[in-house]
Design a protein around this motif. Sequence first.
Motif, PDB file in Angstrom:
ATOM      1  N   VAL A  68       0.785  -1.204   0.041  1.00  0.00           N
ATOM      2  CA  VAL A  68       0.060  -0.135  -0.051  1.00  0.00           C
ATOM      3  C   VAL A  68       0.872   1.114  -0.036  1.00  0.00           C
ATOM      4  O   VAL A  68       0.458   2.322  -0.807  1.00  0.00           O
ATOM      5  CB  VAL A  68      -0.932  -0.068   1.110  1.00  0.00           C
ATOM      6  N   ARG A  69       1.902   1.282   0.827  1.00  0.00           N
ATOM      7  CA  ARG A  69       2.797   2.305   0.827  1.00  0.00           C
ATOM      8  C   ARG A  69       3.505   2.632  -0.264  1.00  0.00           C
ATOM      9  O   ARG A  69       3.456   3.785  -1.056  1.00  0.00           O
ATOM     10  CB  ARG A  69       3.893   2.232   2.024  1.00  0.00           C
ATOM     11  N   ASN A  70       4.043   1.528  -1.131  1.00  0.00           N
ATOM     12  CA  ASN A  70       4.514   1.702  -2.346  1.00  0.00           C
ATOM     13  C   ASN A  70       3.517   2.272  -3.613  1.00  0.00           C
ATOM     14  O   ASN A  70       4.082   2.872  -4.313  1.00  0.00           O
ATOM     15  CB  ASN A  70       5.227   0.327  -2.919  1.00  0.00           C
ATOM     16  N   TYR A  71       2.441   1.550  -3.572  1.00  0.00           N
ATOM     17  CA  TYR A  71       1.078   2.081  -4.533  1.00  0.00           C
ATOM     18  C   TYR A  71       1.117   3.627  -4.164  1.00  0.00           C
ATOM     19  O   TYR A  71       0.853   4.289  -5.197  1.00  0.00           O
ATOM     20  CB  TYR A  71      -0.115   1.297  -4.382  1.00  0.00           C
ATOM     21  N   THR A  72       0.900   3.928  -2.915  1.00  0.00           N
ATOM     22  CA  THR A  72       0.575   5.359  -2.482  1.00  0.00           C
ATOM     23  C   THR A  72       1.560   6.239  -3.245  1.00  0.00           C
ATOM     24  O   THR A  72       1.524   7.417  -3.771  1.00  0.00           O
ATOM     25  CB  THR A  72       0.459   5.725  -1.094  1.00  0.00           C
ATOM     26  N   SER A  73       3.056   5.847  -3.034  1.00  0.00           N
ATOM     27  CA  SER A  73       4.143   6.753  -3.273  1.00  0.00           C
ATOM     28  C   SER A  73       4.388   6.612  -4.776  1.00  0.00           C
ATOM     29  O   SER A  73       4.768   7.659  -5.410  1.00  0.00           O
ATOM     30  CB  SER A  73       5.272   6.257  -2.588  1.00  0.00           C
ATOM     31  N   THR A  74       3.936   5.713  -5.394  1.00  0.00           N
ATOM     32  CA  THR A  74       4.408   5.583  -7.150  1.00  0.00           C
ATOM     33  C   THR A  74       3.294   6.088  -7.690  1.00  0.00           C
ATOM     34  O   THR A  74       3.482   6.454  -9.029  1.00  0.00           O
ATOM     35  CB  THR A  74       4.931   4.403  -7.313  1.00  0.00           C
ATOM     36  N   GLN A  75       1.816   5.901  -7.309  1.00  0.00           N
ATOM     37  CA  GLN A  75       0.830   6.124  -8.155  1.00  0.00           C
ATOM     38  C   GLN A  75      -0.163   7.301  -7.571  1.00  0.00           C
ATOM     39  O   GLN A  75      -0.560   7.981  -8.590  1.00  0.00           O
ATOM     40  CB  GLN A  75       0.067   4.757  -8.178  1.00  0.00           C
ATOM     41  N   ILE A  76      -0.527   7.084  -6.495  1.00  0.00           N
ATOM     42  CA  ILE A  76      -1.188   8.332  -5.807  1.00  0.00           C
ATOM     43  C   ILE A  76      -0.383   9.611  -5.669  1.00  0.00           C
ATOM     44  O   ILE A  76      -1.071  10.601  -6.140  1.00  0.00           O
ATOM     45  CB  ILE A  76      -1.739   7.871  -4.472  1.00  0.00           C
ATOM     46  N   PRO A  78       2.225  10.952  -7.368  1.00  0.00           N
ATOM     47  CA  PRO A  78       2.418  11.862  -8.445  1.00  0.00           C
ATOM     48  C   PRO A  78       1.224  12.596  -8.832  1.00  0.00           C
ATOM     49  O   PRO A  78       1.301  13.674  -9.345  1.00  0.00           O
ATOM     50  CB  PRO A  78       3.121  10.818  -9.132  1.00  0.00           C
ATOM     51  N   GLU A  79       0.113  11.886  -8.793  1.00  0.00           N
ATOM     52  CA  GLU A  79      -1.053  12.622  -9.279  1.00  0.00           C
ATOM     53  C   GLU A  79      -1.559  13.711  -8.587  1.00  0.00           C
ATOM     54  O   GLU A  79      -2.326  14.268  -9.039  1.00  0.00           O
ATOM     55  CB  GLU A  79      -2.089  11.288  -9.315  1.00  0.00           C
ATOM     56  N   LEU A  80      -1.332  13.636  -7.057  1.00  0.00           N
ATOM     57  CA  LEU A  80      -1.881  14.802  -6.336  1.00  0.00           C
ATOM     58  C   LEU A  80      -0.559  15.887  -5.924  1.00  0.00           C
ATOM     59  O   LEU A  80      -1.087  16.757  -5.059  1.00  0.00           O
ATOM     60  CB  LEU A  80      -2.636  14.083  -5.185  1.00  0.00           C
TER      61      LEU A  80
END
Length: 315
Positions: A68-76, A78-80
């Motif tokens: 979840v941490r990795n998804y947040t830092s790589t996907q969420i 950058p978008e926000l």
Amino acid sequence: MKGKKRVEELTPMFQNLKLGTKLNLILVLIFIATIASCNLILSYILEIKVEQEVAGKAFLAMETMNSVRNYTSTQIQPELLYRLEIDRAFLPETVPAYSAREVFEDLRRNADYQDFSYKEATLNPTSLRDKADEFEAAMIQKFRQNENVKELAGFRTVSNQNFYYVARPLAVNKSSCLQCHSTPEKAPQSLINTYGSQNGFNWQLNEIVTSQMVSVPANRVFATANSLRSTIMSIITLFFLLAIASINAFMRLAIVKPIQKMSLLSTGVSKGNLNTEFTHENNDEIGILAKALNRMKVSLQMALQMIEEEQNSQK
């Protein structure tokens, strides 16, 4: 001396007991010693086993939170990222630690994890809910002092309640983390507006700043171990009682009853009744004793007959 005297007092009592009573007494003593030993050994083994199972679940949860941490830092994030500069209030959803904790709270709806808790205990966090207490701070220092220590587990007390915990170190392994945690001057204005400029800064790349922890109340660990122990001890007790009953039945049929019959035969022979005979089909020790007793009876009968013939010849 007192113990020796006590044994001397009990010896005549034991000698006067019947064979079956002696055997049952010995079996009961063995039973008590076995149950006590099994209880201690099982308590130790099962507690370790349950701790391993709890730790396994905890580490699985950690791996999930790391995803979840990795998804947040790589996907969420950058978008926000642009909103961190234009919004007045900071968006915590862009922080990996926040996402991991929120996802874990949702995971606790699962019955297997409802007693678990998750925390990324940090020495100098932006959000004070992640602030490491004294125990957690000492754990982070252990990780810092020895890089070979990859995980820790054990028991701790919080507010008079015991918890079993597992912990792993978390380091600042991405330069993107320093965007919010290097200095207040480089941090997004929305972060300063929301959290201020006093906490969560001066982090260094590859520095261990956090202990990722999963905890569960210790009574759950002990309750599970006790439940397993009770089940196993009940099975052991049942089989032991069946064994005692089987041994008693065998002894009564194969030893006690034949000895009682031989005792009656001996009593009859001593009173002059030489017409009785004891038969035992098995060739075991009781059978050998029965044959010897019958031979003795025949020898006695022959001796008496010879004495009677000699007496008749003298008349």
